[in-house]
Structure formats: structure tokens, C-alpha cells
Design a protein around this motif. Sequence first.
Motif, PDB file in Angstrom:
ATOM      1  N   PRO A 295      39.977  45.305  24.777  1.00  0.00           N
ATOM      2  CA  PRO A 295      39.917  46.479  25.681  1.00  0.00           C
ATOM      3  C   PRO A 295      39.476  46.126  27.097  1.00  0.00           C
ATOM      4  CG  PRO A 295      38.869  46.977  23.570  1.00  0.00           C
ATOM      5  CD  PRO A 295      39.156  45.503  23.565  1.00  0.00           C
ATOM      6  N   ARG A 296      38.682  45.078  27.250  1.00  0.00           N
ATOM      7  CA  ARG A 296      38.245  44.681  28.588  1.00  0.00           C
ATOM      8  C   ARG A 296      39.405  44.169  29.432  1.00  0.00           C
ATOM      9  NH1 ARG A 296      33.705  40.501  26.746  1.00  0.00           N
ATOM     10  NH2 ARG A 296      35.281  40.275  25.098  1.00  0.00           N
ATOM     11  N   ASP A 297      40.401  43.604  28.778  1.00  0.00           N
ATOM     12  CA  ASP A 297      41.519  42.991  29.502  1.00  0.00           C
ATOM     13  C   ASP A 297      42.638  43.968  29.824  1.00  0.00           C
ATOM     14  OD1 ASP A 297      40.291  40.475  29.338  1.00  0.00           O
ATOM     15  OD2 ASP A 297      41.196  40.078  27.376  1.00  0.00           O
ATOM     16  N   ARG A 298      42.754  45.051  29.037  1.00  0.00           N
ATOM     17  CA  ARG A 298      43.935  45.898  29.144  1.00  0.00           C
ATOM     18  C   ARG A 298      44.142  46.501  30.543  1.00  0.00           C
ATOM     19  NH1 ARG A 298      47.271  43.786  27.242  1.00  0.00           N
ATOM     20  NH2 ARG A 298      48.411  45.336  28.402  1.00  0.00           N
ATOM     21  N   PRO A 299      43.144  47.073  31.202  1.00  0.00           N
ATOM     22  CA  PRO A 299      43.399  47.627  32.544  1.00  0.00           C
ATOM     23  C   PRO A 299      43.857  46.564  33.542  1.00  0.00           C
ATOM     24  CG  PRO A 299      41.314  48.432  31.673  1.00  0.00           C
ATOM     25  CD  PRO A 299      41.749  47.330  30.769  1.00  0.00           C
ATOM     26  N   ILE A 300      43.302  45.375  33.432  1.00  0.00           N
ATOM     27  CA  ILE A 300      43.670  44.288  34.351  1.00  0.00           C
ATOM     28  C   ILE A 300      45.087  43.812  34.050  1.00  0.00           C
ATOM     29  CG2 ILE A 300      42.990  42.016  35.222  1.00  0.00           C
ATOM     30  CD1 ILE A 300      40.171  42.670  33.987  1.00  0.00           C
ATOM     31  N   ALA A 301      45.410  43.668  32.766  1.00  0.00           N
ATOM     32  CA  ALA A 301      46.751  43.227  32.382  1.00  0.00           C
ATOM     33  C   ALA A 301      47.802  44.264  32.772  1.00  0.00           C
ATOM     34  CB  ALA A 301      46.807  42.947  30.888  1.00  0.00           C
ATOM     35  N   ASP A 302      47.462  45.548  32.568  1.00  0.00           N
ATOM     36  CA  ASP A 302      48.426  46.606  32.875  1.00  0.00           C
ATOM     37  C   ASP A 302      48.718  46.710  34.377  1.00  0.00           C
ATOM     38  OD1 ASP A 302      48.587  47.193  30.208  1.00  0.00           O
ATOM     39  OD2 ASP A 302      47.145  48.863  30.285  1.00  0.00           O
ATOM     40  N   SER A 303      47.789  46.294  35.210  1.00  0.00           N
ATOM     41  CA  SER A 303      48.003  46.373  36.668  1.00  0.00           C
ATOM     42  C   SER A 303      48.541  45.076  37.259  1.00  0.00           C
ATOM     43  CB  SER A 303      46.688  46.744  37.370  1.00  0.00           C
ATOM     44  OG  SER A 303      45.698  45.737  37.140  1.00  0.00           O
ATOM     45  N   ALA A 304      48.839  44.096  36.391  1.00  0.00           N
ATOM     46  CA  ALA A 304      49.369  42.811  36.872  1.00  0.00           C
ATOM     47  C   ALA A 304      50.793  42.990  37.391  1.00  0.00           C
ATOM     48  CB  ALA A 304      49.342  41.782  35.746  1.00  0.00           C
ATOM     49  N   PRO A 305      51.236  42.122  38.309  1.00  0.00           N
ATOM     50  CA  PRO A 305      52.596  42.243  38.854  1.00  0.00           C
ATOM     51  C   PRO A 305      53.656  42.013  37.787  1.00  0.00           C
ATOM     52  CG  PRO A 305      51.547  40.206  39.588  1.00  0.00           C
ATOM     53  CD  PRO A 305      50.489  41.023  38.936  1.00  0.00           C
TER      54      PRO A 305
ATOM     55  N   GLU B 106      42.521  35.985  38.845  1.00  0.00           N
ATOM     56  CA  GLU B 106      41.355  35.380  39.510  1.00  0.00           C
ATOM     57  C   GLU B 106      40.547  36.447  40.258  1.00  0.00           C
ATOM     58  OE1 GLU B 106      39.858  32.645  39.524  1.00  0.00           O
ATOM     59  OE2 GLU B 106      41.201  31.085  38.758  1.00  0.00           O
ATOM     60  N   ALA B 107      41.248  37.412  40.833  1.00  0.00           N
ATOM     61  CA  ALA B 107      40.565  38.484  41.564  1.00  0.00           C
ATOM     62  C   ALA B 107      39.724  39.367  40.637  1.00  0.00           C
ATOM     63  CB  ALA B 107      41.589  39.333  42.310  1.00  0.00           C
ATOM     64  N   HIS B 108      40.013  39.299  39.325  1.00  0.00           N
ATOM     65  CA  HIS B 108      39.275  40.103  38.343  1.00  0.00           C
ATOM     66  C   HIS B 108      38.550  39.202  37.330  1.00  0.00           C
ATOM     67  CE1 HIS B 108      41.191  43.921  39.602  1.00  0.00           C
ATOM     68  NE2 HIS B 108      42.278  43.178  39.801  1.00  0.00           N
ATOM     69  N   ARG B 109      38.262  37.994  37.693  1.00  0.00           N
ATOM     70  CA  ARG B 109      37.690  37.024  36.768  1.00  0.00           C
ATOM     71  C   ARG B 109      36.440  37.563  36.077  1.00  0.00           C
ATOM     72  NH1 ARG B 109      36.993  31.501  35.650  1.00  0.00           N
ATOM     73  NH2 ARG B 109      38.839  30.920  36.852  1.00  0.00           N
ATOM     74  N   GLY B 110      35.601  38.239  36.803  1.00  0.00           N
ATOM     75  CA  GLY B 110      34.344  38.719  36.239  1.00  0.00           C
ATOM     76  C   GLY B 110      34.508  39.803  35.199  1.00  0.00           C
ATOM     77  N   GLU B 111      35.700  40.405  35.096  1.00  0.00           N
ATOM     78  CA  GLU B 111      35.930  41.502  34.150  1.00  0.00           C
ATOM     79  C   GLU B 111      36.695  41.065  32.907  1.00  0.00           C
ATOM     80  OE1 GLU B 111      37.652  44.824  36.555  1.00  0.00           O
ATOM     81  OE2 GLU B 111      37.215  43.403  38.186  1.00  0.00           O
ATOM     82  N   LEU B 112      37.189  39.834  32.895  1.00  0.00           N
ATOM     83  CA  LEU B 112      38.019  39.371  31.789  1.00  0.00           C
ATOM     84  C   LEU B 112      37.181  38.953  30.588  1.00  0.00           C
ATOM     85  CD1 LEU B 112      40.613  37.170  33.749  1.00  0.00           C
ATOM     86  CD2 LEU B 112      41.059  39.382  32.653  1.00  0.00           C
ATOM     87  N   SER B 113      37.783  39.021  29.393  1.00  0.00           N
ATOM     88  CA  SER B 113      37.132  38.546  28.174  1.00  0.00           C
ATOM     89  C   SER B 113      37.041  37.025  28.178  1.00  0.00           C
ATOM     90  CB  SER B 113      37.928  39.001  26.947  1.00  0.00           C
ATOM     91  OG  SER B 113      39.195  38.360  26.920  1.00  0.00           O
ATOM     92  N   GLU B 114      36.245  36.491  27.275  1.00  0.00           N
ATOM     93  CA  GLU B 114      36.074  35.043  27.195  1.00  0.00           C
ATOM     94  C   GLU B 114      37.397  34.353  26.861  1.00  0.00           C
ATOM     95  OE1 GLU B 114      34.255  37.282  25.722  1.00  0.00           O
ATOM     96  OE2 GLU B 114      32.272  37.093  26.667  1.00  0.00           O
ATOM     97  N   ASP B 115      38.152  34.920  25.913  1.00  0.00           N
ATOM     98  CA  ASP B 115      39.441  34.320  25.550  1.00  0.00           C
ATOM     99  C   ASP B 115      40.386  34.300  26.747  1.00  0.00           C
ATOM    100  OD1 ASP B 115      38.743  33.718  22.981  1.00  0.00           O
ATOM    101  OD2 ASP B 115      39.685  35.483  22.074  1.00  0.00           O
ATOM    102  N   SER B 116      40.393  35.369  27.522  1.00  0.00           N
ATOM    103  CA  SER B 116      41.300  35.427  28.667  1.00  0.00           C
ATOM    104  C   SER B 116      40.873  34.472  29.770  1.00  0.00           C
ATOM    105  CB  SER B 116      41.393  36.858  29.203  1.00  0.00           C
ATOM    106  OG  SER B 116      42.129  37.668  28.297  1.00  0.00           O
ATOM    107  N   LEU B 117      39.595  34.230  29.906  1.00  0.00           N
ATOM    108  CA  LEU B 117      39.149  33.233  30.888  1.00  0.00           C
ATOM    109  C   LEU B 117      39.644  31.845  30.499  1.00  0.00           C
ATOM    110  CD1 LEU B 117      35.477  34.411  31.599  1.00  0.00           C
ATOM    111  CD2 LEU B 117      37.428  34.458  33.186  1.00  0.00           C
ATOM    112  N   THR B 118      39.645  31.559  29.198  1.00  0.00           N
ATOM    113  CA  THR B 118      40.192  30.286  28.728  1.00  0.00           C
ATOM    114  C   THR B 118      41.688  30.224  28.989  1.00  0.00           C
ATOM    115  OG1 THR B 118      38.514  30.154  26.994  1.00  0.00           O
ATOM    116  CG2 THR B 118      40.475  28.788  26.717  1.00  0.00           C
ATOM    117  N   ARG B 119      42.385  31.305  28.718  1.00  0.00           N
ATOM    118  CA  ARG B 119      43.834  31.342  28.941  1.00  0.00           C
ATOM    119  C   ARG B 119      44.176  31.251  30.420  1.00  0.00           C
ATOM    120  NH1 ARG B 119      44.720  36.357  24.727  1.00  0.00           N
ATOM    121  NH2 ARG B 119      44.826  35.111  22.812  1.00  0.00           N
TER     122      ARG B 119
END
Length: 416
Positions: free
Chosen positions: A215-225, A188-201
Motif C-alpha cells: 500500500p505504501r507504493d501504490r500512490p507513487i506507482a500509480d502516478s509514475a509516467p 528517486e523523488a519519492h525514495r523516502g515513501e517507498l517500501s523496503e522491497d521497492s528501494l531494492t528494486r
Amino acid sequence: MAKTETPRRIRGTQDIFGDEQRRFAHVLSTFERVRALYCFQRVDIPVFESTAVFARSLGETTDVVSKEMYTFEDRGGDSITLRPEFTAGIARAYLTEGWQQFAPMKLTTSGPVFRYERPQKGRFRQFHQIDAEVIGAAEPAADVELLVLADQLLRELGISEGVTLQLNTLGDAATRDAWREALVAHFEAHRGELSEDSLTRLEKNPMRILDSKDPRDRPIADSAPDIDAYLTDEARAFFEAVTAGLDAAGVTWERNARLVRGLDYYRHTAFEFVTDRLGAQGTVLAGGRYDGLIGSLGGPETAGVGWAAGVERLAMLVPELAAVNPDVIVAVEDDRAIGLGHRLLRSLRKDGLSAEMIATGSPRKRYDKAAKVNAKVLVSLNVDEDKPVTRAVAATATDELSQVQTIIDDLAEALR
């Protein structure tokens, strides 16, 4: 009269022949042999099911259900789907056929599955899978059994080199709930950077964002807890028991903390055997524990764990296999001996020997043609003064030569 157009093979399907078919058959026969060593029972289920079986088990938000299933309405108005995988159908059979009385069950199956996806290397719209499941066993020993089975299968196929077992834990229900909450807050803290598919997920299936290829999701996913901070003592102990069992069995593995199964009924172990020999889509066998699946289908809460592998993708890793030559090749050098040739073939095959006959083309060339087949034994059938003349030869004095000679002698005795 208009020329009839030659039919074409449908895009995304395949015709399997020659070396490709030999490797394909080698995968299936090896799977059948290895599963018998582990005392897994064979089960066969329908090619199509009620659409609800897959929508409820796979989840309506998954790509398989929303984009890839072949679903249509039959003449009775029922919505049916060609199976995109095996686990849901086996779980349905477990409930509808009353197999609870046989639990725990160790089951395997294989056959065609169907997904409407973009065809690429090793991926087809009709393809084939092998599948192994343990239903009704909540202990980590079941996970170990399945993983050791998979490891031995890959070794006996001769394709284990360069294939790595990646392993993760998804924890128990309490673990998943706490981790899911942390993931939602992070994404949610990175909502504006996520792909459309990831926003649905994010709304229904946030764990799926972790394995996004965008590629838009990878940095956010890699930094997830990571999940490890949320594991309960029970979940940690379960994973340690699985890894200890694999170590004891000599199965090499590595941890992949980003390996997930997004649906809520998945628990504890998730795994993939991966390789870099098949391009970007490197998974050759994958599975996990799905303790909540049968409950999601309306049955009692029942433990389950399983895996599936694409036969075509496994076969692509198998080295080229030489065509198998017959034990016996029969050259009919006089057409008057063709009837004798048929009798001999029948006798040879009844005695367990594979046999072929060359009885077409110029009789003078048949022996030379047969000699090129490279069979263990070559039998020549000729006629001399209206009497059959039979001769069996082999490069060395093989057991097959002795066996063939006995059959020929018995046949000659019967013809007197």
C-alpha cells in the motif's frame, strides 16, 4: 513396541483425486487438443536444471530466484534447481540441443513446477503448468498466434466468461531505456515513501515497482509516467499490429498500461488473462515477448514470446465434471463364470469399449449392483446345467449393444 507414526503430506503439496482430478485432466487434455489445432509441437524438458539457467534468465533480484527456488547441491558439488517455470529450460534446450536449425519453433509443454511460497488458494509449492512458446519469430503475428491460442483454450475449457485479456507494450530497447530513466527519476523523488522491497528494486529493477502490492507504493506507482510517451515509431507500430491481429481474430482485450515485466530482456507485448473468481491473485494465464532472453544465456540474439498458466488455477474455474461410466458393466452371477468374464472383458476392451466386471460379494446381489453403475450395456454371466448363459441388455438399442452382442456371439462360438 512403539506405534509407527502415520506419514503426513508435506505442507503446500496436494493429492489430486475424484472431481478435482477429472477437472485437472480436462485442462490437460483440452490443452493437448487445442495446441494440435495450432500445429504446436510437444517438448519435454528436465525437472531440474543448473541453477545458473534460472539465475541468469529470471534475474537474481527477482522474488522467484531470491526467495522461492528449491536449490541444492548434488553429490558432485553442482548447484541444481527444481524448475520454477518452463521458459528458461526451453531456452537452454534451444541452445544446447542445436534447435536453431528448426526456427521458428512453436512449442508447448506441461508438468510440475516448484516454488517455495506461502500456500494459498490455488497456489502450491509443487504445482503444474501448461506452457506455450514461439522461438525465432520476431513478427507480431507470433504474439497474435499465442494469444488466439490462449483465448480458444479458455473458451473450450468453458471458463472464458468473466476472464479478461489485459494487454500492454513494453516497447523496444530504446523505448525501455528512455522509460526506465524517467521511472528512476520519478521514484528517486519519492525514495523516502517507498517500501523496503521497492528501494531494492529501484537499484536494479525499477519497473517492478509498478506492480508492487504494498500500500505504501501504490500512490507513487500509480502516478509514475506511462510508457506511451516514450514509444518509438517502431514500437508503436508493433503494438498496433498485435492489437489489429487480435481484433481481426475476434479476441477481446483491454489496455493495462501498468502491466509490466521487469527484466531487461522483455520487449513489446506483455499480457495477462485475469478473473475476479480466484480471490486477490486473479491471473489465470500470463506471458509476453522476451527477445533478449536467449542472448542473456550466452546464445545469439533470438526472438521469443510465450505464456504459462497454472493447471490447478484453471481447473478451479472448470465446472464440476461427472465421473465417466463404463460402456459395459459385466455382472458375474455365478463364480464358475469368472473365467469367462475375464475373457469377455479382454475382448470388449480390445474392441475399444471401456468395461468393468463385478465378481465379488454375494452372487445374488451382483446384478442389482451392476444395474446401478449406469453403463450403456449390462452383461449378465451365469451358469445353467454347467453351461454358460450370457445376456446383454440396454435401456435402448444402442450401437454399443449391437457391438457387445457380436463380441459375445464370437466368444460363444470360440468356446464351442
